[in-house]
Write a protein that holds these residues in place. Structure first.
Motif, PDB file in Angstrom:
ATOM      1  N   ASP A   5       0.752  -3.273   6.258  1.00  0.00           N
ATOM      2  CA  ASP A   5      -0.716  -3.308   6.333  1.00  0.00           C
ATOM      3  C   ASP A   5      -1.341  -2.118   5.622  1.00  0.00           C
ATOM      4  O   ASP A   5      -0.684  -1.111   5.352  1.00  0.00           O
ATOM      5  CB  ASP A   5      -1.175  -3.335   7.798  1.00  0.00           C
ATOM      6  N   THR A   6      -2.611  -2.263   5.308  1.00  0.00           N
ATOM      7  CA  THR A   6      -3.400  -1.177   4.740  1.00  0.00           C
ATOM      8  C   THR A   6      -4.819  -1.285   5.276  1.00  0.00           C
ATOM      9  O   THR A   6      -5.324  -2.398   5.492  1.00  0.00           O
ATOM     10  CB  THR A   6      -3.390  -1.215   3.193  1.00  0.00           C
ATOM     11  N   ILE A   7      -5.430  -0.157   5.514  1.00  0.00           N
ATOM     12  CA  ILE A   7      -6.806  -0.121   6.051  1.00  0.00           C
ATOM     13  C   ILE A   7      -7.672   0.729   5.124  1.00  0.00           C
ATOM     14  O   ILE A   7      -7.270   1.816   4.710  1.00  0.00           O
ATOM     15  CB  ILE A   7      -6.833   0.463   7.481  1.00  0.00           C
ATOM     16  N   LYS A  19     -12.169  -2.353   6.497  1.00  0.00           N
ATOM     17  CA  LYS A  19     -11.515  -3.604   6.114  1.00  0.00           C
ATOM     18  C   LYS A  19      -9.999  -3.402   6.183  1.00  0.00           C
ATOM     19  O   LYS A  19      -9.496  -2.299   5.969  1.00  0.00           O
ATOM     20  CB  LYS A  19     -11.945  -4.067   4.729  1.00  0.00           C
ATOM     21  N   GLU A  20      -9.314  -4.487   6.486  1.00  0.00           N
ATOM     22  CA  GLU A  20      -7.869  -4.395   6.727  1.00  0.00           C
ATOM     23  C   GLU A  20      -7.156  -5.573   6.064  1.00  0.00           C
ATOM     24  O   GLU A  20      -7.661  -6.700   6.029  1.00  0.00           O
ATOM     25  CB  GLU A  20      -7.592  -4.387   8.240  1.00  0.00           C
ATOM     26  N   LEU A  21      -5.954  -5.282   5.562  1.00  0.00           N
ATOM     27  CA  LEU A  21      -5.113  -6.311   4.938  1.00  0.00           C
ATOM     28  C   LEU A  21      -3.697  -6.176   5.485  1.00  0.00           C
ATOM     29  O   LEU A  21      -3.096  -5.110   5.403  1.00  0.00           O
ATOM     30  CB  LEU A  21      -5.105  -6.153   3.409  1.00  0.00           C
ATOM     31  N   ILE A  22      -3.201  -7.260   6.064  1.00  0.00           N
ATOM     32  CA  ILE A  22      -1.837  -7.280   6.610  1.00  0.00           C
ATOM     33  C   ILE A  22      -1.108  -8.480   6.001  1.00  0.00           C
ATOM     34  O   ILE A  22      -1.608  -9.614   6.054  1.00  0.00           O
ATOM     35  CB  ILE A  22      -1.824  -7.405   8.148  1.00  0.00           C
ATOM     36  N   GLY A  66     -12.548  -8.336   4.702  1.00  0.00           N
ATOM     37  CA  GLY A  66     -13.128  -7.657   3.548  1.00  0.00           C
ATOM     38  C   GLY A  66     -12.556  -8.191   2.243  1.00  0.00           C
ATOM     39  O   GLY A  66     -11.784  -9.155   2.213  1.00  0.00           O
ATOM     40  N   THR A  67     -12.933  -7.557   1.166  1.00  0.00           N
ATOM     41  CA  THR A  67     -12.507  -7.983  -0.165  1.00  0.00           C
ATOM     42  C   THR A  67     -11.484  -7.009  -0.717  1.00  0.00           C
ATOM     43  O   THR A  67     -11.680  -5.787  -0.663  1.00  0.00           O
ATOM     44  CB  THR A  67     -13.720  -8.050  -1.117  1.00  0.00           C
ATOM     45  N   TRP A  68     -10.386  -7.574  -1.283  1.00  0.00           N
ATOM     46  CA  TRP A  68      -9.291  -6.757  -1.806  1.00  0.00           C
ATOM     47  C   TRP A  68      -9.019  -7.133  -3.266  1.00  0.00           C
ATOM     48  O   TRP A  68      -9.060  -8.293  -3.642  1.00  0.00           O
ATOM     49  CB  TRP A  68      -8.023  -6.948  -0.977  1.00  0.00           C
ATOM     50  N   THR A  69      -8.718  -6.129  -4.068  1.00  0.00           N
ATOM     51  CA  THR A  69      -8.455  -6.362  -5.490  1.00  0.00           C
ATOM     52  C   THR A  69      -6.954  -6.600  -5.710  1.00  0.00           C
ATOM     53  O   THR A  69      -6.122  -6.372  -4.816  1.00  0.00           O
ATOM     54  CB  THR A  69      -8.884  -5.152  -6.330  1.00  0.00           C
TER      55      THR A  69
END
Length: 200
Positions: free
Chosen positions: A74-76, A84-87, A142-145
């Motif tokens: 994961d990254t926050i 925003k968070e991405l797992i 959220g939005t991730w590139t």
């Protein structure tokens, strides 16, 4: 009476004739052997030919251990108004083995009827061990590139590598390689085999 005498004479003649033939045959055999040289050779001599060595090297990559792993990464990104968070879940398969094309000169030698084999060190046969087609999003806000996702991939790669590329797994692969290589050379007729590895 005459017939019996004749029969005895014939029997006596045949016995003498057979005795002479046997004596001549025995004498011939004795003199033949006397003039011959008898050599005793050691049939336990072990040799391995260059063509046999080359046929083994032609195997190329040989896998001895497969390790399947999955990593939850994961990254926050903390924002002013909202974080925003991405797992994501990453799956990988690490294949441990040797590449016989990397063998050193004289990697197979025979000494005192023992075949000594020096194998290249255990490596990862495929450095791209993460299967991106199986990667699953676990949570995303959220939005991730694409750059963010690439960073997450690299983090998963490091975690998977550190978890799986261990001394324990390398030793297990070495044990499997010794067993398989000994079995291969035994099947080629070589009974005494010692397998070792280049230093890790």
């Amino acid at each position: 009476m005459r017939w019996l005498r004749l029969k005895r004479r014939i029997m006596t003649f045949l016995l003498i004739l057979i005795s002479v033939v046997v004596i001549v045959a025995v004498a011939y055999i004795i003199f033949s052997v006397k003039d011959s040289n008898i050599e005793v050779t050691d049939s336990t001599t072990v040799e391995i030919t260059p063509s046999q060595i080359e046929s083994i090297r032609a195997i190329g990559e040989w896998e001895f251990l497969t390790v399947n792993d999955e990593e939850l990464v994961d990254t926050i990104d903390k924002g002013f108004f909202r974080d925003k968070e991405l797992i994501r879940i990453y799956y990988g398969t690490l294949r441990f083995g040797i590449d016989l094309r990397r063998t050193a000169p004289q990697w197979i030698e025979v000494k005192d009827s023992v075949v000594n084999v020096l194998l290249p060190k255990i490596i990862l046969l495929d450095r791209d061990f993460i299967d991106e087609t199986r990667t699953k999003p676990f949570f995303e806000s959220g939005t991730w590139t694409s750059t963010d996702r690439e960073m997450l991939y690299k983090k998963a790669y490091r975690q998977m590598y550190d978890r799986c590329y261990t001394l324990s797994n390398i030793r297990t692969a070495e044990d499997n390689a010794k067993r398989e290589f000994t079995r291969l050379l035994n099947s080629m007729g070589f009974k005494n085999v010692i397998v070792s590895f280049e230093q890790q």
